[in-house]
Design an enzyme around this catalytic site. Structure first.
Site, mmCIF file in Angstrom:
data_model
loop_
_atom_site.group_PDB
_atom_site.id
_atom_site.type_symbol
_atom_site.label_atom_id
_atom_site.label_comp_id
_atom_site.label_asym_id
_atom_site.label_seq_id
_atom_site.Cartn_x
_atom_site.Cartn_y
_atom_site.Cartn_z
ATOM 1 C CE1 TYR A 121 45.688 35.404 37.644
ATOM 2 C CE2 TYR A 121 47.766 36.579 37.769
ATOM 3 C CZ TYR A 121 46.656 36.045 38.389
ATOM 4 O OH TYR A 121 46.513 36.147 39.746
ATOM 5 C CG PHE A 165 43.153 46.959 39.659
ATOM 6 C CD1 PHE A 165 42.707 45.645 39.757
ATOM 7 C CD2 PHE A 165 43.303 47.507 38.384
ATOM 8 C CE1 PHE A 165 42.394 44.898 38.620
ATOM 9 C CE2 PHE A 165 42.990 46.761 37.236
ATOM 10 C CZ PHE A 165 42.543 45.469 37.361
HETATM 11 C C1 LIG Z 1 45.510 39.551 39.943
HETATM 12 C C2 LIG Z 1 46.370 39.331 41.131
HETATM 13 O O1 LIG Z 1 45.985 39.444 42.238
HETATM 14 S S1 LIG Z 1 48.010 38.899 40.811
HETATM 15 C C3 LIG Z 1 48.604 38.236 42.344
HETATM 16 C C4 LIG Z 1 48.816 36.760 42.352
HETATM 17 N N1 LIG Z 1 49.251 36.350 43.709
HETATM 18 C C5 LIG Z 1 50.539 36.303 44.102
HETATM 19 O O2 LIG Z 1 51.475 36.528 43.321
HETATM 20 C C6 LIG Z 1 50.778 35.990 45.557
HETATM 21 C C7 LIG Z 1 51.807 34.846 45.741
HETATM 22 N N2 LIG Z 1 51.435 33.625 44.993
HETATM 23 C C8 LIG Z 1 50.354 32.871 45.288
HETATM 24 O O3 LIG Z 1 49.571 33.187 46.173
HETATM 25 C C9 LIG Z 1 50.146 31.601 44.475
HETATM 26 O O4 LIG Z 1 51.397 31.094 44.089
HETATM 27 C C10 LIG Z 1 49.304 31.797 43.190
HETATM 28 C C11 LIG Z 1 47.956 32.412 43.545
HETATM 29 C C12 LIG Z 1 50.015 32.740 42.202
HETATM 30 C C13 LIG Z 1 49.134 30.445 42.498
HETATM 31 O O5 LIG Z 1 48.309 29.630 43.296
HETATM 32 P P1 LIG Z 1 48.314 28.022 43.186
HETATM 33 O O6 LIG Z 1 47.131 27.540 43.923
HETATM 34 O O7 LIG Z 1 49.649 27.523 43.545
HETATM 35 O O8 LIG Z 1 48.080 27.835 41.607
HETATM 36 P P2 LIG Z 1 47.570 26.475 40.917
HETATM 37 O O9 LIG Z 1 48.020 25.286 41.711
HETATM 38 O O10 LIG Z 1 46.120 26.571 40.620
HETATM 39 O O11 LIG Z 1 48.388 26.556 39.565
HETATM 40 C C14 LIG Z 1 47.790 26.501 38.292
HETATM 41 C C15 LIG Z 1 48.894 26.472 37.265
HETATM 42 O O12 LIG Z 1 49.588 27.710 37.296
HETATM 43 C C16 LIG Z 1 50.983 27.490 37.506
HETATM 44 N N3 LIG Z 1 51.455 28.561 38.392
HETATM 45 C C17 LIG Z 1 50.909 28.962 39.543
HETATM 46 N N4 LIG Z 1 51.595 29.978 40.065
HETATM 47 C C18 LIG Z 1 52.608 30.233 39.216
HETATM 48 C C19 LIG Z 1 53.669 31.164 39.216
HETATM 49 N N5 LIG Z 1 53.816 32.049 40.224
HETATM 50 N N6 LIG Z 1 54.518 31.156 38.164
HETATM 51 C C20 LIG Z 1 54.364 30.269 37.163
HETATM 52 N N7 LIG Z 1 53.353 29.357 37.109
HETATM 53 C C21 LIG Z 1 52.504 29.330 38.136
HETATM 54 C C22 LIG Z 1 51.048 26.151 38.197
HETATM 55 O O13 LIG Z 1 52.311 25.544 38.010
HETATM 56 C C23 LIG Z 1 49.946 25.400 37.488
HETATM 57 O O14 LIG Z 1 50.406 24.975 36.219
HETATM 58 P P3 LIG Z 1 49.839 23.650 35.492
HETATM 59 O O15 LIG Z 1 48.377 23.917 35.270
HETATM 60 O O16 LIG Z 1 50.633 23.584 34.248
HETATM 61 O O17 LIG Z 1 50.088 22.540 36.456
#
Ligand SMILES: CC(=O)SCCNC(=O)CCNC(=O)[C@H](O)C(C)(C)COP(=O)(O)OP(=O)(O)OC[C@H]1O[C@@H](n2cnc3c(N)ncnc32)[C@H](O)[C@@H]1OP(=O)(O)O
Length: 400
Positions: A121, A400
């Site tokens: 984030y 949360f």
């Molecule tokens: C507030 C909350 O609810 S926290 C909970 C977050 N959700 C989870 O952990 C559930 C499991 N994970 C997921 O569902 C997915 O991996 C998500 C939501 C975390 C990321 O979704 P994606 O659609 O893959 O992310 P997106 O493609 O937009 O990535 C944006 C950037 O973040 C980075 N990024 C995304 N996820 C991660 C991660 N877990 N760790 C490190 N970097 C990440 C990507 O590499 C990308 O980087 P860049 O802009 O330098 O290329």
């Protein structure tokens, strides 16, 4: 042609997405999904979804809540949760698109979340604004001389009887504790959700209630050849007076058959100070609530400042570019005014680091030591850092 669309969901669509959300959090087929755990949160929230044609492949929820900030005001906050993208649609920018929809300029000036992974984030402008202290401590330990406690004031109440009592106590606590969030009925249901998966071999939630505080906890029976080695996991500990803190801890520390207590407390939790030797409690500090200032000019005046301040700050905010630029921050008698300016900046920083400092827990001076705040006028960092401090370290007790 764009493969994906991102738009607001109806409550029904958010419920329909819950198996996908559960899978994303590695709890396939669990009752522990949005329908069971968060049904009461659907109506009061903005629910967002990503679609690949008709298939739901992503969600995010923004709850309308209020957060206690330095000075004691309760300010509206968009509390972001249930962020999930289906594993076969990841790293294609869907989270980025969901976050754009979750952080409109017209929404709450402050956004908050707990991150599942630390690396996610920062790029969206969130900084770690509160930490927690994770305790592992033995039971039956004495308090420091001079601290008296009366555990006979504590009663174990059945869940239904306890809930209205602890809600009233929490409301009194949250009015004054910087970092505490208000809780709706839905937030309480979520917070006290008690499925067998969540219990994970431990007891259902128990409610130890004092006239001025409460502890919710789970017990786990453990035995070995030396006898009982039971564990107690404190789910939430709230006390509105120092006496209640001592009474409730005395009660928990003396429960028979228990040998180890696990507890996530405040960063400056009084528990350690009750003990004659703080080394008996093993402590770790971990990141907790993340804060993002969505509209800097609106957010900064919502809290109070400890000392007068008059600085020009250059901010970088690629994700919410309306915050990028130079801002004249001036505070007198605790109240800040914020104005856009062309003046030469006294210091420069990234939006996530201002978010980290917003609740007074992270010192700008510490960020400067890591090179994250760049000072152009000697003394400007110390001045703003001191002004942004809070009396106690902020704390958010609710994941949360
Ligand atoms: C507030 C909350 O609810 S926290 C909970 C977050 N959700 C989870 O952990 C559930 C499991 N994970 C997921 O569902 C997915 O991996 C998500 C939501 C975390 C990321 O979704 P994606 O659609 O893959 O992310 P997106 O493609 O937009 O990535 C944006 C950037 O973040 C980075 N990024 C995304 N996820 C991660 C991660 N877990 N760790 C490190 N970097 C990440 C990507 O590499 C990308 O980087 P860049 O802009 O330098 O290329």
């Amino acid at each position: 042609m764009d493969t994906y669309t991102v738009r607001e969901l109806t409550s029904e669509e958010m419920v329909a997405a819950s198996p996908m959300v559960a899978r994303a959090f590695l709890v396939d087929g669990s009752e522990d999904d949005i329908t069971a755990r968060g049904a009461g949160l659907l109506a009061g929230s903005v629910n967002l979804g990503a679609f690949a044609q008709e298939q739901q492949v992503g969600t995010a929820q923004v709850q309308a809540r209020s957060l206690c900030v330095p000075g004691g005001a309760s300010v509206p906050v968009g509390a972001v949760t249930a962020v999930a993208v289906a594993s076969d649609h990841r790293r294609r920018g869907l989270l980025t698109r969901l976050m754009r929809a979750a952080l409109p300029r017209s929404g709450p000036a402050v956004s908050a979340l707990w991150a599942s992974e630390a690396a996610i984030y920062g790029r969206f402008g969130y900084g770690v604004a509160t930490e927690l202290t994770r305790y592992t401590l033995p039971t039956r330990i004495a308090f420091r001389p001079g601290i008296t406690a009366d555990s006979s004031l504590v009663r174990e109440l059945p869940r239904d009887e306890a809930i209205p009592v602890i809600r009233a106590l929490y409301e009194r606590y949250a009015e004054h504790r910087v970092g505490a969030l208000t809780r709706t009925d839905g937030n309480w249901d979520h917070h006290l959700f008690d499925s067998t998966r969540v219990q994970a071999g431990r007891s259902p939630l128990r409610f130890a209630v004092h006239p001025e505080g409460y502890a919710t906890y789970r017990a786990k029976p453990v035995w070995n050849d030396t006898g009982p080695q039971g564990q107690l996991d404190v789910h939430e500990f709230i006390a509105t007076t120092p006496q209640a803190t001592a009474d409730l801890w005395r009660y928990l520390l003396d429960i028979d058959l228990v040998r180890t207590i696990h507890y996530d407390g405040d960063p400056d939790d009084p528990l350690a100070l009750l003990l004659p030797d703080t080394r008996v409690a093993l402590r770790k500090r971990l990141p907790a609530l993340h804060i993002r200032l969505v509209d800097v000019a609106a957010a900064l005046p919502l809290r109070r400042y400890l000392t007068p301040i008059d600085v020009v700050v250059e901010l970088d905010d690629p994700f919410c570019p309306w915050n990028t630029g130079r801002w004249h921050l001036s505070a007198n008698s605790g109240q800040m005014t914020v104005a856009s300016t062309e003046a030469v900046p006294d210091l420069e920083l990234d939006i996530r680091d201002l978010g980290a400092a917003y609740l007074g827990g992270t010192r700008l001076s510490a960020l400067a030591a890591a090179g994250l705040v760049r000072e152009h006028t000697t003394g400007a960092t110390t001045a703003l850092s001191n002004a942004m401090l809070a009396d106690r370290e902020p704390s958010c007790r609710e994941v949360f």
